[in-house]
Motif scaffolding. Structure first.
Motif, mmCIF file in Angstrom:
data_model
loop_
_atom_site.group_PDB
_atom_site.id
_atom_site.type_symbol
_atom_site.label_atom_id
_atom_site.label_comp_id
_atom_site.label_asym_id
_atom_site.label_seq_id
_atom_site.Cartn_x
_atom_site.Cartn_y
_atom_site.Cartn_z
ATOM 1 N N ARG A 95 0.820 -1.207 0.000
ATOM 2 C CA ARG A 95 0.000 0.000 0.000
ATOM 3 C C ARG A 95 0.853 1.256 0.000
ATOM 4 O O ARG A 95 0.435 2.296 -0.480
ATOM 5 C CB ARG A 95 -0.926 -0.001 1.209
ATOM 6 C CG ARG A 95 -1.983 -1.066 1.052
ATOM 7 C CD ARG A 95 -3.112 -0.895 2.010
ATOM 8 N NE ARG A 95 -3.848 -2.160 2.100
ATOM 9 C CZ ARG A 95 -4.856 -2.363 2.906
ATOM 10 N NH1 ARG A 95 -5.256 -1.394 3.698
ATOM 11 N NH2 ARG A 95 -5.473 -3.517 2.929
ATOM 12 N N SER A 96 2.065 1.151 0.543
ATOM 13 C CA SER A 96 2.923 2.337 0.517
ATOM 14 C C SER A 96 3.245 2.735 -0.912
ATOM 15 O O SER A 96 3.539 3.885 -1.194
ATOM 16 C CB SER A 96 4.201 2.077 1.311
ATOM 17 O OG SER A 96 4.865 0.952 0.784
ATOM 18 N N ILE A 97 3.199 1.773 -1.829
ATOM 19 C CA ILE A 97 3.428 2.102 -3.236
ATOM 20 C C ILE A 97 2.142 2.574 -3.887
ATOM 21 O O ILE A 97 2.105 3.580 -4.586
ATOM 22 C CB ILE A 97 3.935 0.858 -4.003
ATOM 23 C CG1 ILE A 97 5.230 0.341 -3.387
ATOM 24 C CG2 ILE A 97 4.136 1.177 -5.467
ATOM 25 C CD1 ILE A 97 5.616 -1.025 -3.897
ATOM 26 N N GLN B 180 -0.687 3.705 -2.680
ATOM 27 C CA GLN B 180 -1.419 4.869 -2.196
ATOM 28 C C GLN B 180 -1.141 6.122 -3.008
ATOM 29 O O GLN B 180 -2.015 6.964 -3.195
ATOM 30 C CB GLN B 180 -1.060 5.127 -0.737
ATOM 31 C CG GLN B 180 -1.932 4.353 0.207
ATOM 32 C CD GLN B 180 -1.200 3.982 1.455
ATOM 33 O OE1 GLN B 180 -0.063 4.384 1.658
ATOM 34 N NE2 GLN B 180 -1.839 3.215 2.311
ATOM 35 N N TYR C 57 -0.952 6.427 -5.958
ATOM 36 C CA TYR C 57 -1.734 6.478 -7.191
ATOM 37 C C TYR C 57 -3.166 6.935 -6.935
ATOM 38 O O TYR C 57 -3.865 7.310 -7.851
ATOM 39 C CB TYR C 57 -1.744 5.101 -7.864
ATOM 40 C CG TYR C 57 -0.406 4.737 -8.445
ATOM 41 C CD1 TYR C 57 -0.106 5.036 -9.776
ATOM 42 C CD2 TYR C 57 0.562 4.156 -7.671
ATOM 43 C CE1 TYR C 57 1.124 4.743 -10.300
ATOM 44 C CE2 TYR C 57 1.798 3.854 -8.190
ATOM 45 C CZ TYR C 57 2.073 4.135 -9.497
ATOM 46 O OH TYR C 57 3.301 3.844 -10.021
ATOM 47 N N ARG D 98 -4.131 9.532 -5.502
ATOM 48 C CA ARG D 98 -4.328 10.971 -5.579
ATOM 49 C C ARG D 98 -4.673 11.461 -6.964
ATOM 50 O O ARG D 98 -5.437 12.393 -7.132
ATOM 51 C CB ARG D 98 -3.076 11.684 -5.083
ATOM 52 C CG ARG D 98 -2.984 11.573 -3.604
ATOM 53 C CD ARG D 98 -1.691 12.114 -3.080
ATOM 54 N NE ARG D 98 -1.668 11.903 -1.634
ATOM 55 C CZ ARG D 98 -1.818 12.871 -0.754
ATOM 56 N NH1 ARG D 98 -1.938 14.110 -1.147
ATOM 57 N NH2 ARG D 98 -1.820 12.601 0.526
ATOM 58 N N PRO E 208 2.738 21.126 -4.212
ATOM 59 C CA PRO E 208 3.131 20.165 -3.182
ATOM 60 C C PRO E 208 2.719 18.746 -3.524
ATOM 61 O O PRO E 208 3.468 17.821 -3.272
ATOM 62 C CB PRO E 208 2.401 20.654 -1.939
ATOM 63 C CG PRO E 208 1.691 21.882 -2.299
ATOM 64 C CD PRO E 208 1.897 22.187 -3.716
ATOM 65 N N CYS F 270 5.053 17.104 -5.912
ATOM 66 C CA CYS F 270 6.302 16.807 -5.240
ATOM 67 C C CYS F 270 6.139 15.533 -4.427
ATOM 68 O O CYS F 270 6.999 14.669 -4.425
ATOM 69 C CB CYS F 270 6.657 17.957 -4.329
ATOM 70 S SG CYS F 270 8.239 17.758 -3.602
ATOM 71 N N PHE F 271 4.989 15.453 -3.807
ATOM 72 C CA PHE F 271 4.743 14.282 -2.985
ATOM 73 C C PHE F 271 4.687 13.035 -3.855
ATOM 74 O O PHE F 271 5.259 12.015 -3.533
ATOM 75 C CB PHE F 271 3.432 14.466 -2.241
ATOM 76 C CG PHE F 271 3.140 13.325 -1.339
ATOM 77 C CD1 PHE F 271 2.305 12.317 -1.765
ATOM 78 C CD2 PHE F 271 3.747 13.228 -0.114
ATOM 79 C CE1 PHE F 271 2.056 11.249 -0.949
ATOM 80 C CE2 PHE F 271 3.504 12.165 0.695
ATOM 81 C CZ PHE F 271 2.647 11.176 0.277
ATOM 82 N N ASN F 272 4.025 13.190 -4.983
ATOM 83 C CA ASN F 272 3.895 12.051 -5.883
ATOM 84 C C ASN F 272 5.233 11.528 -6.323
ATOM 85 O O ASN F 272 5.497 10.348 -6.311
ATOM 86 C CB ASN F 272 3.126 12.476 -7.127
ATOM 87 C CG ASN F 272 1.680 12.085 -6.994
ATOM 88 O OD1 ASN F 272 1.340 11.424 -6.022
ATOM 89 N ND2 ASN F 272 0.876 12.470 -7.933
ATOM 90 N N CYS F 273 6.065 12.449 -6.737
ATOM 91 C CA CYS F 273 7.338 12.016 -7.286
ATOM 92 C C CYS F 273 8.106 11.299 -6.208
ATOM 93 O O CYS F 273 8.930 10.455 -6.455
ATOM 94 C CB CYS F 273 8.132 13.190 -7.824
ATOM 95 S SG CYS F 273 8.869 14.165 -6.539
ATOM 96 N N PHE F 274 7.755 11.643 -4.994
ATOM 97 C CA PHE F 274 8.478 10.996 -3.936
ATOM 98 C C PHE F 274 8.043 9.550 -3.734
ATOM 99 O O PHE F 274 8.853 8.642 -3.701
ATOM 100 C CB PHE F 274 8.260 11.775 -2.652
ATOM 101 C CG PHE F 274 8.728 11.018 -1.482
ATOM 102 C CD1 PHE F 274 10.068 10.947 -1.234
ATOM 103 C CD2 PHE F 274 7.859 10.283 -0.717
ATOM 104 C CE1 PHE F 274 10.528 10.207 -0.193
ATOM 105 C CE2 PHE F 274 8.318 9.537 0.309
ATOM 106 C CZ PHE F 274 9.669 9.500 0.580
ATOM 107 N N SER F 275 6.776 9.371 -3.620
ATOM 108 C CA SER F 275 6.352 8.045 -3.153
ATOM 109 C C SER F 275 6.007 7.093 -4.275
ATOM 110 O O SER F 275 5.488 6.038 -4.031
ATOM 111 C CB SER F 275 5.181 8.191 -2.209
ATOM 112 O OG SER F 275 4.210 9.002 -2.802
ATOM 113 N N ASN F 276 6.255 7.496 -5.465
ATOM 114 C CA ASN F 276 5.940 6.574 -6.558
ATOM 115 C C ASN F 276 6.759 5.317 -6.479
ATOM 116 O O ASN F 276 7.927 5.319 -6.550
ATOM 117 C CB ASN F 276 6.203 7.256 -7.887
ATOM 118 C CG ASN F 276 4.890 7.620 -8.532
ATOM 119 O OD1 ASN F 276 3.839 7.290 -7.985
ATOM 120 N ND2 ASN F 276 4.952 8.269 -9.653
#
Lengths: 772, 210
Positions: free
Chosen positions: B70-72, B74, B76, B78, B201, B204-210
């Motif tokens: 789910r950490s991956i 999630q 998606y 957004r 923001p 930025c968040f997306n690029c992080f947790s993708n």
């Protein structure tokens, strides 16, 4: 006498005549008299005549007038008649036009009907023709498939022939070598009993039931049998289905890929490139030589081995070489854990009924290598072993337990190794080869590697990196990194990767991930649609046909490729990813309902209560109602189970909660609810410093958080911040990411919803007014 | 390249083994894979549809079901226009974990609400309805109703039942929503405003947790 008589008679006659004449005379006289009289009255008659004439004239005039009037009358009558006639005609015309209209309409309908039926007919025809063409295409497809299969057959036949020839060729030097070796080993055998013992134990080991799935005594002989038995023709030596259903690739692509692969095979097999055949031969020979030299000794790390491994391990030596490679890595661990460690785990797994990972393992058994005959149904030998290995590993390392992806690692290992060695392979990969936390609860290591990969891509192929960035594509190749390329890559390629991976370690994953991209970089660079690029990269593994070229890119074109840079990049990203994952986790943990099977009953009942209130009035904003309910729970003291935590109110819905809280009694926050017990002052400080109270450890009674605890925590946080200096990028990242969590998501929602509420309020008002 | 008027991102979530991948492949490729490896991380497929003479492209993200992925996945949520939560009518367990998924959706689809100016379309799907059921239809319907799902359907990827219909209805709803929001000036202003505020923001968040 006679004469006298005649005379007398004459006399008498004349007398009579005279009398008549007299009478006549009298009459004429009388006539004359009357005529005279008439002549006398003549003038009078003239006058009368005149008047008569006049009268006559008048008469004629009146007559003409009469006639005229008569004419007029008649004309009028005629006119009327005509009018009537016209009217009647009009009516008839009307009725006729109506009739015509009706008729036309009818005709139109008819024509329309006709047209429609015509269209339908046409459509049907078209449909039929389409059906026909579909049938034709299907037939064509079948034909093509058959052709492909036939080509495959031919190819495999030729390959086998070629192999036979090569074997014969190899045979000659091998015979020489074997005679030398045998004489040497005979001498050795005689000289030492020890070596006999090891040989016997090895033989026993290999002949025990626990043999690798692809391992057959006398590999070469068996593979010859294999060609003769037609039932096994659908599978290759490793049990992979040749009719691999990589139907994910679109039809055209598939054909192109297949034809390319077939061409290559043809070139190789027909020996049209003698250099290739010679290379093949030399490669085989080098391996034979290497294995021969190795004898029964343990494998040692050496440059020679590294170079050899990069050329790929021959199928028949994979079992042996892989086992030895794993042994190099976990020799120490194995010694520490004792010889019977695996057996103990097995018995433990048989005893222990409740294994949290068991359910997921069971679910994934058949979803591991679905196209391999050793793993195709629940009774396959591979499946049993796979279950055992995975269960044992989950017991061996409860922190990792079972993670999807590990099943493929274990399965590939099982193809070449006995069960116990497959287990140790899994241990070696997860605990030795991969960086820590790769498969643990939040897949930290895998996350980090995605960042490292992107950075490496930008360094090695800036063009491609920029191209992907331009189309907002973020490489996310978890499936490759978590399965060491077993997912979405054909088996012949990933086995080559594994050969090197087991020896050189995880850096190889980056080498190959980048090599795949470089291999296809021209194709990707020519695409300008993010969807198309994504689609292409998705199946990039199946589009790659030339393994040797891929390896060449991976090991030569991407150099220099230092472990040091990879490690540095990993270190750099680990901290950031950890922070972010912790943040995500803590958000998750503060959620009211947490997936925790043990006490789910009470929670679900609470949850349903929330639902009840939350959705009873659908018009109102869910979130506000939800907040109200939380507050209701708090006020009523019903919630003592930690269902709702105080600081969560601040977190989940700053705006609404604040609005509602403002209107609540000030002692609201003093309610001791949830897990965190503390004072309002501490809460205020925490809120000011943006600290989650759940992270602070309380030292007061029952874990109550005191002011000192919070200050201490603050101090530590400051020290921590001070000890790790951030780069500019890190700082901005940190800033924007913290901000991203602060993004007023709910605030915006409430903005819309409030409009709704206002709208409802106005409706309500209007209703009230109207009811008055 | 190809011209389409709308591109909608649909994310499939749900417990492992409920048939998410089969559902997607049945819809996008018209096949039911007899053998299917477990999805690792995230996979996606594309399918074009015509809705009211408008060409719509659906980008369907298929996610791994295991908890730790789910950490991956999630991240998606957004950017999704529609979240399809899948459970298995044959498995009570997969139904029981729906509340947790709902929490996740509420939490992580938060930015989607801000980004699109409206709620993400939530769809509940009970898959494998060709099998004997463990989850009664009315209970699932009740659940969908209680949790504000916009659409509920039972499907069978094996028998291709309701699969096409499901995605078509989703596309229709999304198209009509989009047309609505383009028509009303008020909602548009909200969309653009909120988007400007949150775009940076969240990217930025997306690029992080993708």
């Amino acid at each position: 006498m006679d004469a006298a008589n005649v005379l007398t008679m004459k006399l008498e006659a004349s007398r009579e005549v005279i009398k008549v004449l007299q009478l006549q005379l009298e009459a004429t006289v009388r006539e004359k008299e009357s005529l005279i009289e008439i002549c006398k009255s003549h003038s009078i008659t003239d006058q009368m005549l005149h008047t008569l004439a006049q009268r006559e004239k008048e008469l004629t005039l009146t007559e003409s007038r009469f006639r005229q009037s008569e004419n007029k009358r008649r004309c009028k009558e005629e006119l009327n008649l005509m009018r009537e006639l016209i009217h009647v005609k009009d009516q008839t015309v009307m009725s006729l036009t109506n009739k015509i209209y009706d008729l036309e309409k009818g005709r139109k309908d008819e024509t329309a009907n006709n047209e429609r039926s015509n269209i339908r007919k046409l459509e049907q025809d078209e449909l039929e023709s389409l059906k026909d063409s579909v049938n034709a295409y299907q037939l064509q497809n079948k034909c093509l498939n058959k052709e492909i299969i036939a080509l495959n057959d031919i190819r495999s036949f030729r390959k086998k022939q070629q192999e036979l020839q090569l074997n014969v060729m190899i045979g000659k030097p091998a015979v020489v070598r074997y005679t030398v070796n045998s004489s040497y080993s005979r001498a050795q055998l005689i000289s030492s009993n020890q070596s006999i013992k090891t040989l016997v134990t090895r033989l026993l080991d290999e002949n025990s039931l626990d043999i690798p799935l692809s391992w057959k005594p006398g590999n070469r002989k068996r593979s010859e049998e294999h060609t003769s038995s037609s039932a096994d023709m659908d599978y290759d030596e490793l049990g992979f289905s040749l009719k691999q259903s990589d139907c994910e690739i679109e039809f055209n692509d598939k054909l192109a890929v297949k034809s390319e692969a077939l061409n290559k095979m043809k070139m190789k097999n027909e020996g049209s490139e003698p250099a290739v055949a010679r290379q093949q031969f030399e490669w085989k020979y080098r391996w034979d030589y290497f294995i021969g030299n190795l004898g029964s000794n343990e494998l040692q790390k050496s440059l020679e081995l590294k170079v050899l491994l990069r050329t790929g391990v021959p199928q028949e030596y994979r079992c042996k070489i892989w086992r030895m490679l794993i042994n190099i890595r976990i020799r120490n661990l194995k010694e520490r854990l004792g010889t019977n460690y695996y057996q103990n785990l097995c018995t433990k797994s048989a005893e222990c009924k409740v294994n949290p990972a068991a359910k997921q393992i069971e679910l994934d058994l058949l979803r591991t290598l679905p196209n391999n005959k050793h793993f195709e149904n629940i009774k396959s030998p591979g499946i049993m072993r796979l279950r055992q290995v995975l269960t044992c590993y989950s017991l061996h390392s409860p922190a990792v337990g079972y993670c999807q992806g590990m099943n493929r690692l274990a399965a590939v290992a099982l193809l070449f190794m006995p069960e116990e060695d497959a287990f140790w392979t899994l241990v070696a990969i997860i605990e030795n080869i991969m960086p820590p936390d790769y498969f643990t609860a939040n897949l930290l290591g895998a996350h980090v590697d995605q960042f490292v990969l992107r950075e490496l891509l930008n360094e090695k192929m800036p063009n491609l990196g920029a191209h992907l960035e331009k189309h907002h594509i973020e490489l996310s190749l978890f499936s490759w990194f978590l399965t060491c390329f077993v997912d979405n890559v054909p088996s012949n390629i990933y086995l080559r990767i594994w050969d090197v991976f087991l020896y050189e370690g995880n850096k190889v994953l980056f080498r190959f991930a980048l090599a795949f991209l470089k291999y296809h970089s021209t194709a990707i660079l020519s695409m300008n649609d993010s969807l198309v690029i994504n689609q292409y990269i998705r199946l990039i593994g199946y589009r790659t046909t030339d393994v040797d070229h891929l390896c060449h890119i991976a090991f030569n074109q991407l150099n220099p490729f230092r472990m040091r840079t990879v490690k540095a990049k990993r270190l750099h990203h680990t901290q950031m990813v950890t922070n972010e994952l912790n943040k995500l986790d803590s958000i998750r943990k503060t959620l009211p309902v947490h997936e925790n099977n043990d006490n789910s009953d009470t929670k679900s009942s609470n949850y349903s209560k929330i639902n009840f209130i939350k959705f009873r009035n659908k018009e109102l904003n869910n979130k506000i109602l939800y907040q109200l309910f939380i507050i209701y729970l708090k006020l009523s003291g019903e919630n003592k189970q930690g269902l709702v935590q105080a600081d969560q109110v601040d977190q989940v819905a700053d705006l609404e909660a604040n609005q509602i809280c403002d209107s609540l009694p000030t002692n609201f926050l003093d309610w001791k609810c949830g897990k965190i017990s503390t004072t309002p002052a501490v809460r205020r400080i925490a809120a000011e410093n943006n600290i989650k109270l759940s992270n602070v450890k309380g030292t007061g009674r029952d874990g109550r958080i005191l002011k000192e605890d919070l200050l201490k925590y603050l101090e530590e946080a400051k020290n921590f911040m001070a000890s790790v200096p951030f780069t500019v990028i890190q700082r901005t990242m940190f800033k924007s990411m913290t901000q991203s969590l602060k993004v007023p998501h709910f605030g915006l929602t409430s903005f819309i919803e409030r409009y709704k509420i206002d709208f409802h309020a106005s409706i309500h008002e209007s209703f009230v007014i109207s009811s008055k | 390249m190809e011209d389409y008027k709308y591109l909608f991102k649909i994310v499939l979530i749900g417990n492992a083994g409920v048939g998410k991948t089969c559902l997607v492949r049945r819809f996008a490729q018209g096949v039911f894979p007899n053998v299917q490896g477990a999805t690792i991380g995230v996979d996606f497929m594309i399918k074009s549809l015509m809705v009211n003479d408008v060409k719509v492209k659906l980008q369907i993200w298929d996610t791994a079901g295991q908890e730790r992925f789910r950490s991956i996945t999630q991240s998606y949520y957004r950017s999704a226009h529609c979240l399809i939560l899948v459970y298995d009518v044959f498995s009570q367990c997969s139904f029981d974990s729906l509340p947790q998924w709902c929490r996740d959706i509420d939490q992580y689809a938060g930015a989607a609400i801000a980004g699109n100016g409206r709620n993400v379309l939530k769809v509940l799907v009970g898959n494998k309805c060709d099998k004997d059921r463990e989850v009664p239809l009315h209970i699932a319907e009740q659940f969908a109703h209680n949790n504000n799902f916009d659409l509920f359907m039972e499907t069978s990827a094996l028998e291709a039942e309701n699969v096409e219909k499901l995605f078509r209805e989703i596309a229709e709803i999304l198209v009509s929503r989009n047309q609505e929001s383009n028509g009303g000036t008020m909602s548009r202003s909200i969309t653009s405003n909120s988007f400007n505020q949150s775009s940076k923001p969240s990217n930025c968040f997306n690029c992080f947790s993708n």
